[in-house]
Design a protein around this motif. Sequence first.
Motif, mmCIF file in Angstrom:
data_model
loop_
_atom_site.group_PDB
_atom_site.id
_atom_site.type_symbol
_atom_site.label_atom_id
_atom_site.label_comp_id
_atom_site.label_asym_id
_atom_site.label_seq_id
_atom_site.Cartn_x
_atom_site.Cartn_y
_atom_site.Cartn_z
ATOM 1 N N PHE A 80 0.854 -1.186 0.000
ATOM 2 C CA PHE A 80 0.000 0.000 0.000
ATOM 3 C C PHE A 80 0.887 1.233 0.000
ATOM 4 N N PHE A 81 0.279 2.362 -0.355
ATOM 5 C CA PHE A 81 1.006 3.616 -0.479
ATOM 6 C C PHE A 81 0.186 4.707 0.203
ATOM 7 N N ILE A 82 0.823 5.367 1.181
ATOM 8 C CA ILE A 82 0.174 6.434 1.948
ATOM 9 C C ILE A 82 0.464 7.778 1.278
ATOM 10 N N ASP A 83 -0.497 8.685 1.319
ATOM 11 C CA ASP A 83 -0.342 10.012 0.717
ATOM 12 C C ASP A 83 0.957 10.644 1.215
ATOM 13 N N GLU A 88 6.557 15.029 2.255
ATOM 14 C CA GLU A 88 7.415 15.767 1.320
ATOM 15 C C GLU A 88 7.596 17.201 1.793
ATOM 16 N N TYR A 89 6.496 17.801 2.279
ATOM 17 C CA TYR A 89 6.599 19.160 2.807
ATOM 18 C C TYR A 89 7.505 19.192 4.041
ATOM 19 N N ALA A 90 7.359 18.202 4.899
ATOM 20 C CA ALA A 90 8.194 18.155 6.110
ATOM 21 C C ALA A 90 9.669 18.001 5.750
ATOM 22 N N LEU A 91 9.958 17.183 4.722
ATOM 23 C CA LEU A 91 11.350 17.015 4.295
ATOM 24 C C LEU A 91 11.890 18.313 3.714
ATOM 25 N N GLN A 92 11.090 19.004 2.907
ATOM 26 C CA GLN A 92 11.533 20.290 2.357
ATOM 27 C C GLN A 92 11.795 21.297 3.465
ATOM 28 N N GLN A 93 10.928 21.323 4.474
ATOM 29 C CA GLN A 93 11.133 22.245 5.596
ATOM 30 C C GLN A 93 12.407 21.898 6.361
ATOM 31 N N SER A 260 15.030 12.017 9.678
ATOM 32 C CA SER A 260 13.725 11.547 10.152
ATOM 33 C C SER A 260 12.633 11.854 9.124
ATOM 34 N N ALA A 261 12.678 13.051 8.544
ATOM 35 C CA ALA A 261 11.682 13.405 7.525
ATOM 36 C C ALA A 261 11.821 12.527 6.291
ATOM 37 N N ARG A 262 13.065 12.241 5.895
ATOM 38 C CA ARG A 262 13.288 11.382 4.724
ATOM 39 C C ARG A 262 12.806 9.955 5.025
ATOM 40 N N LEU A 263 13.047 9.482 6.257
ATOM 41 C CA LEU A 263 12.593 8.140 6.636
ATOM 42 C C LEU A 263 11.074 8.059 6.648
ATOM 43 N N ASP A 264 10.411 9.093 7.181
ATOM 44 C CA ASP A 264 8.947 9.104 7.179
ATOM 45 C C ASP A 264 8.407 9.079 5.749
ATOM 46 N N LEU A 265 9.083 9.809 4.854
ATOM 47 C CA LEU A 265 8.646 9.809 3.456
ATOM 48 C C LEU A 265 8.809 8.421 2.842
ATOM 49 N N GLU A 266 9.925 7.753 3.155
ATOM 50 C CA GLU A 266 10.130 6.405 2.637
ATOM 51 C C GLU A 266 9.104 5.429 3.203
ATOM 52 N N ARG A 267 8.660 5.656 4.450
ATOM 53 C CA ARG A 267 7.702 4.751 5.080
ATOM 54 C C ARG A 267 6.305 4.876 4.496
#
Length: 399
Positions: A80-83, A88-93, A260-267
């Motif tokens: 599955f894929f979560i929005d 992405e916004y958190a990683l950019q910030q 952490s933001a990059r890991l959340d995006l990967e998750r």
Amino acid sequence: MEQAPEALDRKQIGRRIAIGVVASALVALFIVILQTDLHPRTDDASVRANYIEIAPEVSGRLVELPVKDNAFVKKGDLLFFIDPRPYEYALQQALSDQEALEQQIIDAKRRIAAQNSAAEAALAGVHSSRTGVKTAGSSIDVAKATVSRSQASVAAAEAQLKLATNDLHRIEPLLKKQYVTVEQIDQANTAVRVAQGNFDEAQAALEQSQAQLATSILRQQEADSAAAESQAKLGQAIHTIDTVDTLMSERPGKAAKVDSARLDLERCRVVAPFNAYVTNMNISVGEYARPGTPLFTLIDTRTWWVVANYRESKVKNIGIGAHVDVYLMGHPDRRFNGVVESIGFGVFPEDGSVTGGLPNIERTLNWVHLSTRFPVRVRVKDPDPDLFRIGATAVTVVR
């Protein structure tokens, strides 16, 4: 009446056949018992496999759900894929904050360089001011000596003036009596005028040296003030020198936020960790996933076991590593090969409970005492994933 010989023969043959059947039955029973002891068998067995509950590690709305219930998935297939937009916004910030910190460090280094230059200039001013103070002190000493000499010269000139004046006053009355000549009077007047000139000159020199002394004192005061001001500027410059240690110490924290933001995006993208069957799935696209809340279950098809419950009297004939024939109740025509991996060392004791630290044993005993069964874990070496299901009934024979 005597029986016919033929009837007697038939009875004897029947008796022999009956004895043979009974003997054969006893032999067969003995063989079965022997085989059962040598090759323990049980149908109290069930198929097992590892399974995991798939739960997201980040929250969000499901935008892709390509798998279906009871479907087979391969390792790496998308589950599955979560929005991903919030992450992405958190990683950019986080990346922006990290870049802003680096710019702050660069600006701080430039500011520190300027402050160091100001401190060096202030330090040079302090040295110059101290030199000026020493020079002013020396000028005061010279001026004081000059004043002292001028004062001595004034005193000497004053004494000479008094002497010349007294001489003039003594000889002036003698002119009428002609005890002295006019020339002597003129010489006395000249002496008085010369003494007066020397006195005036000495007095002027004294005033000049006193003025120089006052100027030197003023210069010393100005030099002291300049030195104090330079010292204050130096202290201020040193106090205002910043260091980048504080900013540098923030680097690991900013980097950790980026990771952490990059890991959340990967998750947001969840894939199958191994070949498995999907089960217990009751969701659709649009479901809101929450961290730690299972969405469905994956059955690991890489390894299958059969847990067979053997009577305690048969366990002694089962060894670790022994070969086991495995049959599935749904497919009794297929034989699978297994190996004993482990034998259980404990089951829940149903014959009593523990009360006050001591076993509480029932005083009554059933006429029929059932043997306790212990689980034997058998790993299937050649499973067919299409036939094996968790909980399926199996029959095992230890060879």
